[in-house]
Scaffold this motif. Structure first.
Motif, PDB file in Angstrom:
ATOM      1  N   LEU A   1      52.820   5.172  10.403  1.00 36.59           N
ATOM      2  CA  LEU A   1      51.632   5.937  10.032  1.00 36.59           C
ATOM      3  C   LEU A   1      50.658   5.073   9.240  1.00 36.59           C
ATOM      4  O   LEU A   1      51.035   4.469   8.232  1.00 36.59           O
ATOM      5  CB  LEU A   1      52.030   7.148   9.183  1.00 36.59           C
ATOM      6  CG  LEU A   1      50.863   8.009   8.731  1.00 36.59           C
ATOM      7  CD1 LEU A   1      50.479   8.976   9.847  1.00 36.59           C
ATOM      8  CD2 LEU A   1      51.197   8.753   7.472  1.00 36.59           C
ATOM      9  N   PRO A   2      49.398   4.969   9.693  1.00 35.64           N
ATOM     10  CA  PRO A   2      48.421   4.192   8.919  1.00 35.64           C
ATOM     11  C   PRO A   2      48.062   4.935   7.632  1.00 35.64           C
ATOM     12  O   PRO A   2      47.867   6.150   7.644  1.00 35.64           O
ATOM     13  CB  PRO A   2      47.212   4.083   9.846  1.00 35.64           C
ATOM     14  CG  PRO A   2      47.456   4.990  10.984  1.00 35.64           C
ATOM     15  CD  PRO A   2      48.856   5.483  10.933  1.00 35.64           C
ATOM     16  N   LEU A   3      47.990   4.210   6.525  1.00 37.42           N
ATOM     17  CA  LEU A   3      47.672   4.820   5.236  1.00 37.42           C
ATOM     18  C   LEU A   3      46.164   4.796   5.011  1.00 37.42           C
ATOM     19  O   LEU A   3      45.652   4.138   4.103  1.00 37.42           O
ATOM     20  CB  LEU A   3      48.434   4.098   4.118  1.00 37.42           C
ATOM     21  CG  LEU A   3      49.959   4.173   4.232  1.00 37.42           C
ATOM     22  CD1 LEU A   3      50.620   3.317   3.165  1.00 37.42           C
ATOM     23  CD2 LEU A   3      50.439   5.608   4.151  1.00 37.42           C
ATOM     24  N   VAL A   4      45.448   5.515   5.886  1.00 36.43           N
ATOM     25  CA  VAL A   4      43.984   5.603   5.827  1.00 36.43           C
ATOM     26  C   VAL A   4      43.562   7.052   6.051  1.00 36.43           C
ATOM     27  O   VAL A   4      44.326   7.849   6.589  1.00 36.43           O
ATOM     28  CB  VAL A   4      43.296   4.696   6.883  1.00 36.43           C
ATOM     29  CG1 VAL A   4      43.661   3.246   6.674  1.00 36.43           C
ATOM     30  CG2 VAL A   4      43.638   5.128   8.285  1.00 36.43           C
ATOM     31  N   CYS A   5      42.322   7.376   5.663  1.00 35.15           N
ATOM     32  CA  CYS A   5      41.821   8.730   5.887  1.00 35.15           C
ATOM     33  C   CYS A   5      41.618   8.968   7.389  1.00 35.15           C
ATOM     34  O   CYS A   5      41.522   8.029   8.170  1.00 35.15           O
ATOM     35  CB  CYS A   5      40.532   8.960   5.113  1.00 35.15           C
ATOM     36  SG  CYS A   5      39.145   7.950   5.634  1.00 35.15           S
ATOM     37  N   LYS A   6      41.566  10.227   7.772  1.00 34.18           N
ATOM     38  CA  LYS A   6      41.509  10.587   9.195  1.00 34.18           C
ATOM     39  C   LYS A   6      40.261  10.051   9.893  1.00 34.18           C
ATOM     40  O   LYS A   6      40.326   9.575  11.016  1.00 34.18           O
ATOM     41  CB  LYS A   6      41.575  12.108   9.349  1.00 34.18           C
ATOM     42  CG  LYS A   6      42.927  12.677   8.985  1.00 34.18           C
ATOM     43  CD  LYS A   6      42.926  14.183   9.100  1.00 34.18           C
ATOM     44  CE  LYS A   6      44.269  14.760   8.689  1.00 34.18           C
ATOM     45  NZ  LYS A   6      44.289  16.217   8.742  1.00 34.18           N
ATOM     46  N   SER A   7      39.107  10.119   9.217  1.00 32.60           N
ATOM     47  CA  SER A   7      37.866   9.670   9.860  1.00 32.60           C
ATOM     48  C   SER A   7      37.898   8.166  10.143  1.00 32.60           C
ATOM     49  O   SER A   7      37.486   7.721  11.211  1.00 32.60           O
ATOM     50  CB  SER A   7      36.643  10.019   9.000  1.00 32.60           C
ATOM     51  OG  SER A   7      36.703   9.361   7.755  1.00 32.60           O
ATOM     52  N   LEU A   8      38.430   7.388   9.214  1.00 38.10           N
ATOM     53  CA  LEU A   8      38.524   5.947   9.404  1.00 38.10           C
ATOM     54  C   LEU A   8      39.533   5.614  10.502  1.00 38.10           C
ATOM     55  O   LEU A   8      39.309   4.721  11.324  1.00 38.10           O
ATOM     56  CB  LEU A   8      38.922   5.265   8.094  1.00 38.10           C
ATOM     57  CG  LEU A   8      38.905   3.745   8.079  1.00 38.10           C
ATOM     58  CD1 LEU A   8      37.533   3.209   8.465  1.00 38.10           C
ATOM     59  CD2 LEU A   8      39.302   3.232   6.712  1.00 38.10           C
ATOM     60  N   GLN A   9      40.613   6.371  10.561  1.00 38.43           N
ATOM     61  CA  GLN A   9      41.620   6.167  11.601  1.00 38.43           C
ATOM     62  C   GLN A   9      41.013   6.418  12.984  1.00 38.43           C
ATOM     63  O   GLN A   9      41.242   5.651  13.923  1.00 38.43           O
ATOM     64  CB  GLN A   9      42.801   7.117  11.354  1.00 38.43           C
ATOM     65  CG  GLN A   9      43.981   6.871  12.243  1.00 38.43           C
ATOM     66  CD  GLN A   9      45.152   7.786  11.877  1.00 38.43           C
ATOM     67  OE1 GLN A   9      45.103   8.562  10.946  1.00 38.43           O
ATOM     68  NE2 GLN A   9      46.206   7.685  12.654  1.00 38.43           N
TER      69      GLN A   9
ATOM     70  N   PHE B   1      41.449   7.522  -2.226  1.00 40.38           N
ATOM     71  CA  PHE B   1      40.997   6.285  -1.575  1.00 40.38           C
ATOM     72  C   PHE B   1      40.608   6.573  -0.130  1.00 40.38           C
ATOM     73  O   PHE B   1      40.940   7.623   0.399  1.00 40.38           O
ATOM     74  CB  PHE B   1      42.130   5.245  -1.539  1.00 40.38           C
ATOM     75  CG  PHE B   1      42.660   4.843  -2.879  1.00 40.38           C
ATOM     76  CD1 PHE B   1      42.093   3.796  -3.576  1.00 40.38           C
ATOM     77  CD2 PHE B   1      43.728   5.517  -3.449  1.00 40.38           C
ATOM     78  CE1 PHE B   1      42.576   3.416  -4.817  1.00 40.38           C
ATOM     79  CE2 PHE B   1      44.225   5.153  -4.692  1.00 40.38           C
ATOM     80  CZ  PHE B   1      43.645   4.098  -5.376  1.00 40.38           C
ATOM     81  N   LYS B   2      39.954   5.603   0.510  1.00 38.69           N
ATOM     82  CA  LYS B   2      39.762   5.659   1.958  1.00 38.69           C
ATOM     83  C   LYS B   2      40.952   4.986   2.636  1.00 38.69           C
ATOM     84  O   LYS B   2      41.377   5.386   3.702  1.00 38.69           O
ATOM     85  CB  LYS B   2      38.461   4.958   2.372  1.00 38.69           C
ATOM     86  CG  LYS B   2      37.237   5.811   2.141  1.00 38.69           C
ATOM     87  CD  LYS B   2      36.069   5.223   2.885  1.00 38.69           C
ATOM     88  CE  LYS B   2      34.852   6.088   2.775  1.00 38.69           C
ATOM     89  NZ  LYS B   2      34.796   7.154   3.729  1.00 38.69           N
ATOM     90  N   VAL B   3      41.481   3.932   1.981  1.00 36.65           N
ATOM     91  CA  VAL B   3      42.629   3.190   2.483  1.00 36.65           C
ATOM     92  C   VAL B   3      43.573   2.936   1.309  1.00 36.65           C
ATOM     93  O   VAL B   3      43.138   2.483   0.255  1.00 36.65           O
ATOM     94  CB  VAL B   3      42.194   1.816   3.067  1.00 36.65           C
ATOM     95  CG1 VAL B   3      43.388   1.025   3.542  1.00 36.65           C
ATOM     96  CG2 VAL B   3      41.190   1.994   4.186  1.00 36.65           C
ATOM     97  N   LEU B   4      44.863   3.224   1.497  1.00 31.41           N
ATOM     98  CA  LEU B   4      45.869   2.878   0.483  1.00 31.41           C
ATOM     99  C   LEU B   4      46.297   1.440   0.748  1.00 31.41           C
ATOM    100  O   LEU B   4      46.963   1.157   1.743  1.00 31.41           O
ATOM    101  CB  LEU B   4      47.077   3.802   0.580  1.00 31.41           C
ATOM    102  CG  LEU B   4      47.046   5.061  -0.249  1.00 31.41           C
ATOM    103  CD1 LEU B   4      48.323   5.859  -0.053  1.00 31.41           C
ATOM    104  CD2 LEU B   4      46.817   4.792  -1.701  1.00 31.41           C
ATOM    105  N   THR B   5      45.911   0.547  -0.120  1.00 30.98           N
ATOM    106  CA  THR B   5      46.169  -0.877   0.100  1.00 30.98           C
ATOM    107  C   THR B   5      47.502  -1.321  -0.494  1.00 30.98           C
ATOM    108  O   THR B   5      48.056  -0.654  -1.372  1.00 30.98           O
ATOM    109  CB  THR B   5      45.052  -1.729  -0.539  1.00 30.98           C
ATOM    110  OG1 THR B   5      45.060  -1.483  -1.954  1.00 30.98           O
ATOM    111  CG2 THR B   5      43.689  -1.399   0.050  1.00 30.98           C
TER     112      THR B   5
END
Length: 130
Positions: free
Chosen positions: A102-110, A74-78
């Motif tokens: 920790l945000p459950l998102v990919c590094k680029s989106l973070q 995923f890009k984001v774990l919802t």
């Protein structure tokens, strides 16, 4: 087997058209799909394979985040996805050893989100209104 392979290739081609996939992911997906399509066509009952174990330290990638529970990308774990594993984001972080915030998102989106927040400078606007 050629028909199964051709069908698997079409599915993977469509998937690769909407997201970036590594050569390893493409190869693995073609093999699994071809075997699965063949098994279904021959009337075999597929056993529910245990989810691939994902190393939590390697799960957060540049353009994707892998769910450690099921291995999906995923890009984001919802919250909605994690609820399918009967977990909240907090429980997921605790279970797989992540820091609490920790945000459950990919590094680029973070990175994009962090940059956007710095540009918005909400902390300065709030002070001016008082």
């Amino acid at each position: 087997m050629e028909d199964y392979l051709q069908e698997a290739l079409e599915i993977v081609k469509a998937q690769a058209g909407v997201r970036t996939m590594t050569e390893e992911e493409i190869t693995s997906m073609v093999q699994k799909l071809a075997a699965g399509i063949k098994a279904i066509a021959e009337g075999e009952v597929l056993e529910s394979a245990a989810p691939a174990t994902v190393d939590p330290q390697k799960a957060i990638r540049e353009k994707s985040i892998l769910c450690c529970a099921c291995g999906k990308s995923f890009k984001v774990l919802t919250k909605k996805h994690l609820s399918t594993h009967n977990m909240t984001p907090e429980e997921y972080r605790e279970h797989y050893g992540y820091k609490k915030k920790l945000p459950l998102v990919c590094k680029s989106l973070q990175r994009e989100r962090r940059k956007k927040m710095k540009e918005m400078q909400l902390w300065t606007k709030r002070g001016k209104n008082k």
